[in-house]
Write a protein that holds these residues in place. Structure first.
Motif, PDB file in Angstrom:
ATOM      1  N   ALA A  92       0.835  -1.210   0.000  1.00 45.44           N
ATOM      2  CA  ALA A  92       0.000   0.000   0.000  1.00 45.44           C
ATOM      3  C   ALA A  92       0.866   1.254   0.000  1.00 45.44           C
ATOM      4  CB  ALA A  92      -0.935  -0.002   1.207  1.00 45.44           C
ATOM      5  N   LYS A  93       1.952   1.231   0.773  1.00 48.48           N
ATOM      6  CA  LYS A  93       2.863   2.378   0.820  1.00 48.48           C
ATOM      7  C   LYS A  93       3.549   2.594  -0.530  1.00 48.48           C
ATOM      8  CE  LYS A  93       6.760   4.111   3.512  1.00 48.48           C
ATOM      9  NZ  LYS A  93       7.698   3.811   4.590  1.00 48.48           N
ATOM     10  N   ALA A  94       3.975   1.509  -1.182  1.00 47.17           N
ATOM     11  CA  ALA A  94       4.641   1.615  -2.480  1.00 47.17           C
ATOM     12  C   ALA A  94       3.674   2.134  -3.547  1.00 47.17           C
ATOM     13  CB  ALA A  94       5.198   0.260  -2.893  1.00 47.17           C
ATOM     14  N   ARG A  99       1.581   7.320  -6.727  1.00 48.15           N
ATOM     15  CA  ARG A  99       0.513   8.280  -7.012  1.00 48.15           C
ATOM     16  C   ARG A  99       0.791   9.674  -6.461  1.00 48.15           C
ATOM     17  NH1 ARG A  99      -2.541   4.106  -4.616  1.00 48.15           N
ATOM     18  NH2 ARG A  99      -2.831   5.531  -2.877  1.00 48.15           N
ATOM     19  N   THR A 100       1.807   9.825  -5.612  1.00 47.13           N
ATOM     20  CA  THR A 100       2.075  11.094  -4.955  1.00 47.13           C
ATOM     21  C   THR A 100       3.012  11.953  -5.799  1.00 47.13           C
ATOM     22  OG1 THR A 100       1.814  10.022  -2.815  1.00 47.13           O
ATOM     23  CG2 THR A 100       2.903  12.160  -2.824  1.00 47.13           C
ATOM     24  N   CYS A 101       2.581  13.169  -6.091  1.00 34.98           N
ATOM     25  CA  CYS A 101       3.363  14.096  -6.915  1.00 34.98           C
ATOM     26  C   CYS A 101       4.503  14.693  -6.090  1.00 34.98           C
ATOM     27  CB  CYS A 101       2.460  15.210  -7.440  1.00 34.98           C
ATOM     28  SG  CYS A 101       3.335  16.456  -8.408  1.00 34.98           S
ATOM     29  N   ASP A 107      -1.870  13.382  -3.464  1.00 36.75           N
ATOM     30  CA  ASP A 107      -2.166  12.107  -4.109  1.00 36.75           C
ATOM     31  C   ASP A 107      -2.993  12.418  -5.349  1.00 36.75           C
ATOM     32  OD1 ASP A 107      -3.108   9.625  -4.941  1.00 36.75           O
ATOM     33  OD2 ASP A 107      -3.419   8.891  -2.904  1.00 36.75           O
ATOM     34  N   ALA A 108      -2.458  12.116  -6.522  1.00 39.28           N
ATOM     35  CA  ALA A 108      -3.119  12.461  -7.773  1.00 39.28           C
ATOM     36  C   ALA A 108      -4.310  11.549  -8.058  1.00 39.28           C
ATOM     37  CB  ALA A 108      -2.122  12.381  -8.923  1.00 39.28           C
ATOM     38  N   GLY A 109      -4.391  10.389  -7.432  1.00 40.90           N
ATOM     39  CA  GLY A 109      -5.484   9.470  -7.684  1.00 40.90           C
ATOM     40  C   GLY A 109      -5.210   8.534  -8.852  1.00 40.90           C
ATOM     41  N   TYR A 110      -4.054   8.654  -9.464  1.00 43.30           N
ATOM     42  CA  TYR A 110      -3.629   7.789 -10.563  1.00 43.30           C
ATOM     43  C   TYR A 110      -2.119   7.661 -10.488  1.00 43.30           C
ATOM     44  CZ  TYR A 110      -2.822  12.427 -12.524  1.00 43.30           C
ATOM     45  OH  TYR A 110      -2.416  13.726 -12.707  1.00 43.30           O
ATOM     46  N   VAL A 111      -1.570   6.651 -11.157  1.00 43.57           N
ATOM     47  CA  VAL A 111      -0.121   6.478 -11.180  1.00 43.57           C
ATOM     48  C   VAL A 111       0.466   7.576 -12.058  1.00 43.57           C
ATOM     49  CG1 VAL A 111       1.758   4.943 -11.853  1.00 43.57           C
ATOM     50  CG2 VAL A 111      -0.290   4.008 -10.803  1.00 43.57           C
ATOM     51  N   LEU A 116       6.733  12.284 -17.300  1.00 44.80           N
ATOM     52  CA  LEU A 116       6.537  13.619 -16.737  1.00 44.80           C
ATOM     53  C   LEU A 116       7.165  13.731 -15.354  1.00 44.80           C
ATOM     54  CD1 LEU A 116       2.803  14.225 -17.710  1.00 44.80           C
ATOM     55  CD2 LEU A 116       4.858  15.031 -18.884  1.00 44.80           C
ATOM     56  N   GLY A 117       7.000  12.704 -14.538  1.00 46.56           N
ATOM     57  CA  GLY A 117       7.550  12.721 -13.192  1.00 46.56           C
ATOM     58  C   GLY A 117       6.719  13.506 -12.201  1.00 46.56           C
TER      59      GLY A 117
END
Length: 130
Positions: A92-94, A99-101, A107-111, A116-117
């Motif tokens: 879950a952490k990975a 998803r975190t910018c 949290d963007a809600g998507y990978v 882009l990074g």
């Protein structure tokens, strides 16, 4: 000729293909693919391939227009392993990290796209996304 491929792929002894081979949907009941094992809550458990199913396909990349699915003996299969609580937490952490910018920290809600990074909003602000 509809029956031609059935004869071509029927080799239960393994003389032609090296391992026992059957046409689509003609394998013995005690043999199953990895997906079929998973649907029953099982895994191959280190056993060797017991046979294969061959069928004709027009799918791109299929060598000679033939596809294969390997079969495993259900009687030798083992139950699926169940992850521990710590393994689930690490996963879950990975997944959350993917998803975190790194720019805005949300949290963007998507990978996030690797090219882009960042999230799409941050990439648009910096003029990278197009």
């Amino acid at each position: 000729m509809p029956g031609r491929s059935l004869v071509r792929f029927f080799d239960p002894v393994g003389a032609r293909y090296g391992i026992p081979t059957w046409p689509w949907r003609m394998a013995p009941e005690h043999l199953a693919t990895r997906r079929q094992l998973a649907a029953r809550g099982l895994r191959p458990g280190g056993q060797d391939i017991a046979g294969q199913v061959l069928w004709r396909s027009r799918r791109y990349g299929a060598p000679g227009g033939v596809r294969a699915a390997y079969l495993y003996d259900i009687r030798l299969a083992l139950p699926k392993r169940i992850p521990t609580g710590a393994q689930r937490a690490a996963l879950a952490k990975a997944l959350a990290a993917r998803r975190t910018c790194p720019e805005c920290g949300r949290d963007a809600g998507y990978v996030l796209p690797r090219r882009l990074g960042t999230c799409l909003d941050c990439a648009e602000i910096w003029g990278v996304a197009s």
